[in-house]
Every structure is written in structure tokens, then in C-alpha cells.
Write a protein that holds these residues in place. Structure first.
Motif, PDB file in Angstrom:
ATOM      1  N   TRP A  29       0.791  -1.225   0.000  1.00 41.60           N
ATOM      2  CA  TRP A  29       0.000   0.000   0.000  1.00 41.60           C
ATOM      3  C   TRP A  29       0.834   1.291   0.000  1.00 41.60           C
ATOM      4  O   TRP A  29       0.387   2.290  -0.579  1.00 41.60           O
ATOM      5  N   PHE A  33      -0.377   4.804  -2.171  1.00 44.19           N
ATOM      6  CA  PHE A  33      -0.786   6.064  -1.533  1.00 44.19           C
ATOM      7  C   PHE A  33       0.195   7.202  -1.843  1.00 44.19           C
ATOM      8  O   PHE A  33      -0.219   8.365  -1.936  1.00 44.19           O
ATOM      9  N   SER A  55     -11.078   9.182  -1.421  1.00 42.01           N
ATOM     10  CA  SER A  55      -9.888   8.901  -0.617  1.00 42.01           C
ATOM     11  C   SER A  55      -9.244  10.226  -0.247  1.00 42.01           C
ATOM     12  O   SER A  55      -8.835  10.995  -1.133  1.00 42.01           O
ATOM     13  N   THR A  57      -5.967  11.659   1.428  1.00 42.54           N
ATOM     14  CA  THR A  57      -4.681  10.991   1.655  1.00 42.54           C
ATOM     15  C   THR A  57      -3.620  11.863   2.321  1.00 42.54           C
ATOM     16  O   THR A  57      -2.601  11.356   2.744  1.00 42.54           O
ATOM     17  N   SER A 297      -5.911   1.512   9.293  1.00 45.88           N
ATOM     18  CA  SER A 297      -5.545   2.222   8.059  1.00 45.88           C
ATOM     19  C   SER A 297      -6.472   3.391   7.771  1.00 45.88           C
ATOM     20  O   SER A 297      -6.049   4.380   7.185  1.00 45.88           O
ATOM     21  N   HIS A 298      -7.734   3.254   8.158  1.00 47.11           N
ATOM     22  CA  HIS A 298      -8.650   4.355   7.836  1.00 47.11           C
ATOM     23  C   HIS A 298      -9.791   4.483   8.841  1.00 47.11           C
ATOM     24  O   HIS A 298     -10.045   3.563   9.624  1.00 47.11           O
ATOM     25  N   TRP A 323      -7.489   8.218   5.075  1.00 49.23           N
ATOM     26  CA  TRP A 323      -6.452   7.171   5.093  1.00 49.23           C
ATOM     27  C   TRP A 323      -5.320   7.620   6.018  1.00 49.23           C
ATOM     28  O   TRP A 323      -4.399   8.331   5.611  1.00 49.23           O
ATOM     29  N   SER A 326      -1.770   6.748   4.987  1.00 50.42           N
ATOM     30  CA  SER A 326      -1.162   7.677   4.041  1.00 50.42           C
ATOM     31  C   SER A 326      -0.723   8.967   4.735  1.00 50.42           C
ATOM     32  O   SER A 326       0.389   9.465   4.503  1.00 50.42           O
TER      33      SER A 326
END
Ligand code: HEM
Length: 411
Positions: A29, A33, A55, A57, A297-298, A323, A326
Motif C-alpha cells: 500500500w 498512496f 480517498s 490521503t 488504516s482508515h 487514510w 497515508s
């Protein structure tokens, strides 16, 4: 199987779907990202297994969204806090997935259990449990760090907080695993199994609830919730939802950080020498570990009005995915962000605990457990050597490890 393929580019729009499980299972990932942050930091994906979603980021854009909870709702009535919409068959409302004012009252009930003074009371017992566990590990003999150390320590912690029956404590880890398992969304068999396991949790906590209610107020967190103004009148489903939140929050995330420690020290071994030479680096090392690992992660929000993020028009009811993985690799904030560096000056700026009114209530407890683990490993001059690549959790939500075989040596 849909939702399980590698990261995909939408054929017509060129949009990037970052939800594929393999992206996380294979640890690929970060590169995807990095591309989004560079080319299109607030990115719309019109079709995916989870439906259309934005998304977000970059670090700054995520902090912006989290600072506006009225505009970006967490409420389960809008679908909840993960990219996977609430499962209509298992409605377990929890305060992480509520907006003001319901959220405020419930958070206030739980948060004293994580205050600095409450943690001071816990510290000696955490140290004793950690020391006993490390001393019981086999030397020069392979074992699974996830099972023997990370899962065991975090379930012991939660069982202590709840005064949960000690002999059943591993059930907490099983429930956390199933609650956060997105694979259930794509397989009817897994979905049925997940429902059975979560029903077992609801029944078990239902029994504890009756017992503690009849016993009167006691110092454990479960009893304090049952006897509080904000939670005493909750429906059983709501009460269990809030317990599930603590079960997932209290085990999964810290557990994955404990395994992340072993993985990070193996990949960036220069940090071992730094820590061995200066135990004073432990506090910063834990912030850096949580940044580098980013165990969740999110989180997801839903726009309540038309608005803008980073110059992009977001429509009412759009799904907005923040995210954190990220944000914590954002080169605008963290230099050489893919590196694990225990001397990183701004490690604490990470967003792994979120930001704003929902910022993790258990953050200090998670950090305390990690400080103590790392200190006790250093005190024992314990070296943990992974025997292979870790088996990662293939999920766009829980960023962690299923298994990590290791051996330990002591100098
Ligand atoms: C909320 C991460 C440990 C309980 C959250 C959120 C994140 C998070 C990302 C949502 C923040 C937001 O929406 O802005 C983590 C990480 C941990 C950890 C990375 C470990 C390294 C814990 C522990 C507990 C816990 C040990 C409790 C035993 C909670 C609760 C919430 C929460 C109750 C909901 C807070 C609210 O909605 O007001 N956590 N967590 N977490 N966490 Fe944690």
C-alpha cells in the motif's frame, strides 16, 4: 472474488481503487498512496466493492475533515466509520459511530478509565504481567510472537479493565478478530460464521451485564458503564456495541503495534543499537512505532452537506475515507516517511489515533503497554529475530499481522 483482487485502476475514469485486500496482505500500500498524494490527494473512486468513495490521503486534509464533525458525520445511521457500510444484520451502535450530543455523554463515561491517574494505578500490574510473560518465553526455539506475546498481553489488559473471567480472556481476541474482519462481506459462509461469533459475544456480555447490574457499583470499567447515567438505560444492542468498540480498540490495535515492533526492528536494525545504547529513547520510539505501523488504516465519514476538501467538491451523503496510513507517510510532514526512525523529532504528529472529538480514548493506555514491553525487552537484552516475512492481515482496515514466527536470544 470481487474485493480481493490487486489494486485496480478504473478502466474509463482512470480512478484508483485502493480497497483491494491484497494491497494490504502483501504490504504494497505505501507506493499506491504515495502516488495518490502526489497526483490526486483527494481522489474519487466511482465504483468499488464498497461503492463510490473519496480517498483523503494528505495529513492536512484529514485533520481538516476531523475538525468538522458536524459537516463530516461519524454516525452509524449514515453508514458508520469504516468504508464497509454497517452490516444491517448486526446493528451494534457504538459511540465511535455517533455524533454529538450522544457521543459526548458516552465518551465522558468511559474516559476516566484512561486518565493519567488511572494509568498510574495500572502501570505496576502491566509491568509485572509483561515481565512474567517475557520470562516464560522459550529461548532459541521458534514460536509465534502474535499469539504468545501480542495477543496474550493485550487480552490480559482488557480482561483486567473489565474484570472479565480470566480463563475466558482469549474469547476477547476471537471476538475482536471477527468483528473487524472485512472478508465476511464477500463470503456468505464467513458472514454466517461472523454473525454466530458476534452473537456469542452479545450473549456472554448480556450475562455479565445482569450479574454486574445486580452486584452494585464496582471499580471495573464494565460496572462503571452499567451504573452510569449515560449508559445504564441503553438497549442491550447499544451496550454490546460499546463493549465491542472497547474489545476491538483495546486488543487489535495495540496487538498489531506489539508485532509491528518486532517487524520494524528487523527491517531497520540500526534502531536496535540506538535503543540499547539509550533506553531514554523508548517514549519517542513508541510514537514512531505507532506512526510507522498505523494499526487502523482508515476511518470513514459521511458528508452532511455539499462542501469542499482540497479544492474538490464533495456532495452531501458522499463517503469520505480518511487514510491515516497515508497521512502518516506524508512527505510534507515526515521526512523519509517510510523509514522507522526512533529519533524522529516529530513522530508524535502522527494521526494513527485520529484527531478531534473522536481521537482515541485509549491512546495513553496503548502507549503505556508499548513503553513497558519495549523497556522490559531492553532490560533483558532480549533480541527477537523473525524467521520469515510476517503474515499480514489482508484488509483495508486493520493494518497488522496474523502470524510472526520468531526466535529470541539474550546477550
Ligand atoms: C478511537 C486508534 C488503542 C479505545 C480510535 C480511533 C482511532 C484509534 C484511529 C478513531 C479516531 C477518530 O475517529 O478520530 C487506536 C490505535 C490504538 C488504539 C492506533 C493502539 C495503538 C485503543 C485502546 C482502547 C481504545 C487500548 C481501549 C481499551 C478507543 C475508543 C475509541 C477509539 C473507545 C472511540 C473514541 C471516540 O469515538 O470518542 N482509536 N486505538 N483504543 N479508541 Fe483507539
Amino acid at each position: 472474488m470481487r474485493g480481493l483482487a490487486a489494486a485496480t485502476t478504473h478502466p474509463e475514469s482512470g480512478a484508483l481503487d485502493v480497497t483491494a485486500n491484497d494491497l494490504y496482505g502483501e504490504g504494497r500500500w505505501p507506493e499506491v498512496f504515495a502516488r495518490l498524494r502526489r497526483d490526486d490527494p483527494v481522489h474519487f473512486c466511482p465504483t468499488s466493492f464498497y461503492g463510490p468513495y473519496w480517498s483523503v490521503t494528505r495529513h492536512a486534509d484529514i485533520a481538516h475533515v476531523e475538525a468538522l464533525p458536524q459537516l463530516f458525520s461519524s454516525s452509524w445511521t449514515h453508514g458508520g466509520i469504516t468504508i464497509l457500510h454497517n452490516d444491517p444484520d448486526i446493528q451494534l451502535p457504538m459511540f465511535i459511530a455517533m455524533d454529538r450530543p450522544e457521543h459526548t455523554a458516552m465518551r465522558r463515561t468511559v474516559s476516566p478509565a484512561f486518565s493519567p491517574s488511572a494509568l498510574t494505578d495500572h502501570a505496576a500490574a502491566i509491568r509485572a504481567r509483561t515481565a512474567a510473560l517475557l520470562d516464560s518465553l522459550p529461548v532459541d526455539e521458534p514460536f509465534d510472537w502474535v499469539d504468545r506475546v501480542s495477543t496474550e498481553l493485550t487480552t490480559q489488559m482488557l480482561a483486567t479493565l473489565f474484570d472479565f473471567p480470566w480463563e475466558d480472556r482469549r474469547l476477547l481476541a476471537t471476538w475482536a478478530n471477527w468483528a473487524g474482519d472485512f472478508r465476511a462481506a464477500v463470503s456468505p459462509a464467513l458472514r454466517r460464521k461472523r454473525q454466530r461469533v458476534l452473537q456469542q459475544m452479545v450473549d456472554y456480555f448480556g450475562r455479565l451485564w445482569m450479574e454486574r447490574r445486580d452486584k452494585g457499583l464496582a471499580p471495573d470499567l464494565l460496572s462503571r458503564m452499567i451504573h452510569s447515567d449515560a449508559m445504564s438505560n441503553l438497549r442491550p444492542q447499544e451496550f454490546c456495541g460499546n463493549l465491542m468498540l472497547l474489545v476491538i480498540g483495546g486488543t487489535d490495535t495495540t496487538r498489531n503495534s506489539m508485532t509491528g515492533l518486532v517487524v520494524a526492528l528487523e527491517q531497520f536494525p540500526e534502531n536496535r543499537a540506538l535503543l540499547e545504547a539509550d533506553h531514554g529513547l523508548v517514549v519517542n520510539a513508541v510514537s514512531e512505532l505507532i506512526r510507522w505501523q498505523t494499526p487502523l488504516s482508515h476511518m470513514r465519514r459521511t458528508a452532511t452537506e455539499d462542501t469542499e476538501i482540497g479544492g474538490k467538491l464533495i456532495r452531501k451523503d458522499d463517503k469520505v475515507v480518511l487514510w491515516y496510513n497515508s497521512a502518516n507517510r506524508d512527505e510534507a510532514v515526515f521526512t523519509d516517511a517510510d523509514r522507522f526512525d526512533v529519533t524522529r523529532a516529530n513522530a508524535r504528529r502522527h494521526l494513527a489515533f485520529g484527531f478531534g472529538i473522536h481521537r482515541c480514548v485509549g491512546a495513553r493506555l496503548a502507549e503505556l503497554q508499548l513503553y513497558i514491553l519495549l523497556e522490559e525487552m531492553l532490560n533483558r537484552e532480549m533480541r527477537v529475530t523473525p524467521l520469515h516475512e510476517p503474515m499480514r492481515i489482508p484488509s483495508p482496515f486493520a493494518n497488522g499481522y496474523r502470524k510472526q514466527m520468531v526466535t529470541i536470544t539474550r546477550s
